[in-house]
Design an enzyme around this catalytic site. Sequence first.
Site, short mmCIF file in Angstrom:
data_model
loop_
_atom_site.label_atom_id
_atom_site.label_comp_id
_atom_site.label_asym_id
_atom_site.label_seq_id
_atom_site.Cartn_x
_atom_site.Cartn_y
_atom_site.Cartn_z
N GLU A 264 0.85 -1.20 0.00
CA GLU A 264 0.00 0.00 0.00
C GLU A 264 0.88 1.23 0.00
O GLU A 264 1.86 1.31 0.75
CB GLU A 264 -0.91 0.08 1.24
CG GLU A 264 -2.09 -0.86 1.26
CD GLU A 264 -2.96 -0.65 2.50
OE1 GLU A 264 -2.79 0.40 3.19
OE2 GLU A 264 -3.79 -1.50 2.80
N GLU A 318 -13.66 5.44 -0.61
CA GLU A 318 -14.49 4.51 0.18
C GLU A 318 -15.22 5.29 1.28
O GLU A 318 -14.62 5.69 2.27
CB GLU A 318 -13.62 3.41 0.78
CG GLU A 318 -12.91 2.58 -0.28
CD GLU A 318 -11.93 1.58 0.33
OE1 GLU A 318 -12.37 0.57 0.91
OE2 GLU A 318 -10.71 1.84 0.24
N LYS A 321 -15.26 4.36 5.37
CA LYS A 321 -14.06 4.29 6.21
C LYS A 321 -14.16 5.32 7.33
O LYS A 321 -14.52 6.48 7.08
CB LYS A 321 -12.81 4.51 5.37
CG LYS A 321 -12.55 3.43 4.33
CD LYS A 321 -11.15 3.51 3.77
CE LYS A 321 -10.13 3.07 4.79
NZ LYS A 321 -8.77 3.01 4.23
N GLU A 327 -9.34 9.87 5.02
CA GLU A 327 -9.46 8.41 5.00
C GLU A 327 -10.42 7.93 3.91
O GLU A 327 -10.28 6.82 3.40
CB GLU A 327 -9.92 7.89 6.36
CG GLU A 327 -8.88 7.96 7.45
CD GLU A 327 -7.69 7.05 7.17
OE1 GLU A 327 -7.89 5.94 6.65
OE2 GLU A 327 -6.56 7.46 7.46
#
Length: 495
Positions: A264, A318, A321, A327
């Site tokens: 990541e 997303e 999250k 985030e």
Amino acid sequence: MGKKGIRVIFATSLLLMLLDFCKGSTIGVCYGRNADDLPTPDKVAQLVKLHNIKYLRIYDANIQVLKAFANTGVELMVGIANLDLLPFSQFQSNADTWLKNNILPYYPATKITYITVGAEVTEASNNVSSMVVPAMYNVQTALKKASLHRKIKVSTTHSLGVLSRSFPPSAGAFNSSHAFFLKPLLEFLAENQSPFMVDIYPYYAYSDSRNNVSLDYALFESSTEVVDPNTGLLYTNMFDAQIDAIYFALTELNYRTIKIMVTETGWPSKGSAKEKAATPDNAQTYNTNLIRHVINDTGTPSKSGQELDVYVFSLFNENRKPGLESERNWGLFYPDQTSVYSLDFTGKGAVDTTTQANVSSSSGKWCIASSTASEVDLQSALDWACSAGNVDCSPIQPSQPCFEPNNLVSHASYAFNSYFQQNAATDIACSFGGAGVKTNKNPSYDKCLYMTAGSNKTATSNGTTTAARSTSSSAPTVSSLWVSTFLLLDFILFC
């Protein structure tokens, strides 16, 4: 078997051997699904193929995702969650059953190359570290039973918090409190030639220490060098420094042969008022420079030219999250599959900080179908643009202004340009797997008006929005011998 068949097998085998020998560094993308507005896995598979993404990390063995990527050629890294470590570590039968039910039914149509057992366990609130290595051994044993242990590698991912020291890089050392877990883990990785997987985030290093880390240094843009006083090695970016800190930590424990894989990394495109570095421009700059740095096999100061496989986080924003605003905004794409910013996965493009909000700068550019693209590629790209690409294709339906001339090139050109203009007229928005090309000549004709930057002009239509399909026959099948020969020549020229 005839001589021709033998030549085909020989050429194909030689090609596979050479490609394995000269693999080079690779760029993948993390496909997280912590959201309630994402497209279906089959549409995601189309998007991934359209943007020539060859490697994907998923965080569980979701059946719909595994099915969607069958026969796509995309290589998957499949995860086992921390919550499942206890049963996997306790009984071999649990690992056997999981492999039988979640991997074997889809392999090899779905290319699975890595299984990650747990994720960043040293950061987990519950003490699961002791379960990781026993679970890894059980998964490895299950793979051996299926004769897949040489084709699918087993590892686990770590945060940079696994180190107690990371600066200067030569002083990199693992946290002694994790020694009970790390010693058998490193033995497993060395024994099975598996990579040490780590999640690297220069964004957080900059955010947490702005007085000591410059933004340019975190973004691969620094014009100055940071010198490691112990080795004299020069560092121009935070990413290399963090990678080398791990290499030195491994060397300190005499594990010099273990390779590192970055599972990541990335940069958020949006954040709260306090997260001023989380912008589309910074995200584009970081990821573009990262990809160029990796694809060129630059390596790091202590490992010059060393291959390094890297996964960018993440495919989509997303919305579920938790935590700060940033985030939820690490994605390369919005859930509607439009690009958050332009990104060139080949590593050859220049950094273009033009974002979707500034579409007027693309005035005078259009995207049309390439005259050299095959009908199969054009039809596939047209179908995608009119469905997952969210293009209004009603103007190319019968009786509508852009239906004539009724041929695949014309219909694809209209759809390609619409997608191109809707996505900031960036280079990647006109790729379509090589089927699209840019032009400075307005392709509009008669009453068929092609969309332009800063304008919502499209041909007037009252038709449906289904994809136009060509009635022409598909392209002829190419002989496997010709394909093998072509690929071998390509290898010799570019490997």
